[in-house]
Design an enzyme around this catalytic site. Sequence first.
Site, mmCIF file in Angstrom:
data_model
loop_
_atom_site.group_PDB
_atom_site.id
_atom_site.type_symbol
_atom_site.label_atom_id
_atom_site.label_comp_id
_atom_site.label_asym_id
_atom_site.label_seq_id
_atom_site.Cartn_x
_atom_site.Cartn_y
_atom_site.Cartn_z
ATOM 1 N N TYR A 1 3.242 -0.217 -0.839
ATOM 2 C CA TYR A 1 4.288 -1.056 -1.417
ATOM 3 C C TYR A 1 5.290 -1.584 -0.395
ATOM 4 O O TYR A 1 6.490 -1.560 -0.626
ATOM 5 C CB TYR A 1 5.012 -0.431 -2.630
ATOM 6 C CG TYR A 1 5.020 1.065 -2.769
ATOM 7 C CD1 TYR A 1 4.387 1.663 -3.865
ATOM 8 C CD2 TYR A 1 5.673 1.874 -1.866
ATOM 9 C CE1 TYR A 1 4.407 3.028 -4.022
ATOM 10 C CE2 TYR A 1 5.688 3.246 -2.025
ATOM 11 C CZ TYR A 1 5.060 3.816 -3.108
ATOM 12 O OH TYR A 1 5.085 5.171 -3.272
ATOM 13 N N CYS B 1 -9.054 1.386 9.351
ATOM 14 C CA CYS B 1 -9.696 0.072 9.342
ATOM 15 C C CYS B 1 -9.201 -0.775 8.180
ATOM 16 O O CYS B 1 -9.947 -1.093 7.250
ATOM 17 C CB CYS B 1 -11.199 0.237 9.284
ATOM 18 S SG CYS B 1 -11.801 1.209 10.649
#
Length: 432
Positions: A329, A356
């Site tokens: 967030y 990744c």
Amino acid sequence: MTKSVQNHHLMWDGCDTVALAKKYGTPLYVFSVNEIVKECQNIKAAFTEKYPNTRIAYASKAFSTIAMLQLIEKEGLCLDVVSGGELYTAIAANFPAERIEFNGNNKSIEELTLALEYGVGRIIVDGLQEIDLLQKIAQEKNKQVKILFRITPEVKAATHDFISTGQKDSKFGIPLDEEILWPTIQKAIDAPNIHFLGFHFHVGSQLADNAAHLAAAKIALDLVLAVKERCHYEVQELNYGGGFGVKYLPSDLRQPYSYFLTPLMELTEAFCTAHQLTRPTIVIEPGRSIVAEAGISLHTIGAIKELPGIRKYASIDGGMTDNIRPGLYQAKYTGLLANKADLPNEEVVTISGKACESTDILTKDLALPKVQTGDIFATFSTGAYGYSMASNYNKLAIPAVVFVKDGQDALVVKRQSYEQMIQNECSALAFI
Ligand SMILES: *Cc1c(COP(=O)(O)O)cnc(C)c1O
């Protein structure tokens, strides 16, 4: 002071963080015991020590380990758990059952059974279905269970949408609709093995504004009165949730606990006096504010990549796997080079994780001294929802956790090993 600098090194509760990184490895979570205790004392001074008939339950999902729960127990707080795993951790920490409350919007039969067997003090019921389930289990076990209803107060908290929970369109809580709410309340009052105590709300997290709490409290108090009038039943307890905001960046506003709690209690007392109600027990459930600023995380800088005219990246040996909040967030953090803590800033660097995912960026464009491979990067205010949200994505190990206090350190969670990471995996050669 929790934070200081000695020989250019960042000190945390009297411990040299560079030495801690060497001793325990990185990524490492470091928690100041003095800071956690100070928060507990601050909130007690603003609440339980100021108002009779009140309780504070630490929302353990912010950071739940045996050592943390032992500290919370010692400080005399109660505990909020939201899953069988958190309850199991509380049991492992020998946390007194009566001081535990169990929240959650989808508790399983196994979780409710464990809660009843251990004898938790309160179950915060999230829906009609749960009342039936709870009555059935309680009857089978021949137990009485104290409950509160979590209501959806239909207020919008001033925070990121992803951590706002009190609005009407929410998976949490019982809606206030006449035809849902009242049959649910009546059912709880009538259920033989259920002792209905009152209502619970939690409007959201990381709040710097008390408006949502006050609006929700007014709704809960109106309900107390309505229950008395319609069901001739006295509500004994109200839980006003948590959500008190903390400082992540120097520019963040951290309100004192009294900013939320004083007007909440004034509103409550005034309402009860005006309507000749006995003031119910008031409970609050802070998580983040107890532990966020006490915790820092330490990482080692590895690869450094310079894109001339664009940006300089320095990658750390962890990232979203030990702190997913930036990716989840857009949470912002600040930090420094723990081994160059008081050196002047020379460049602007983006600290990236090693997972990744492009969103695995810890802090963007941070002014730092000259960054070199091997430097230790310390991130501040990572104590809440960091370690507790850690994952094994990319099969990175869950970090170790150290408690520090007045210059002493103790390992409270060992670093996960590769072996532990795959210990539940089985060969499928006979099958595939
Ligand atoms: C998460 C949560 C809390 C704690 O919220 P903080 O913002 O960490 O204080 C309290 N109560 C409930 C029900 C929660 O879900």
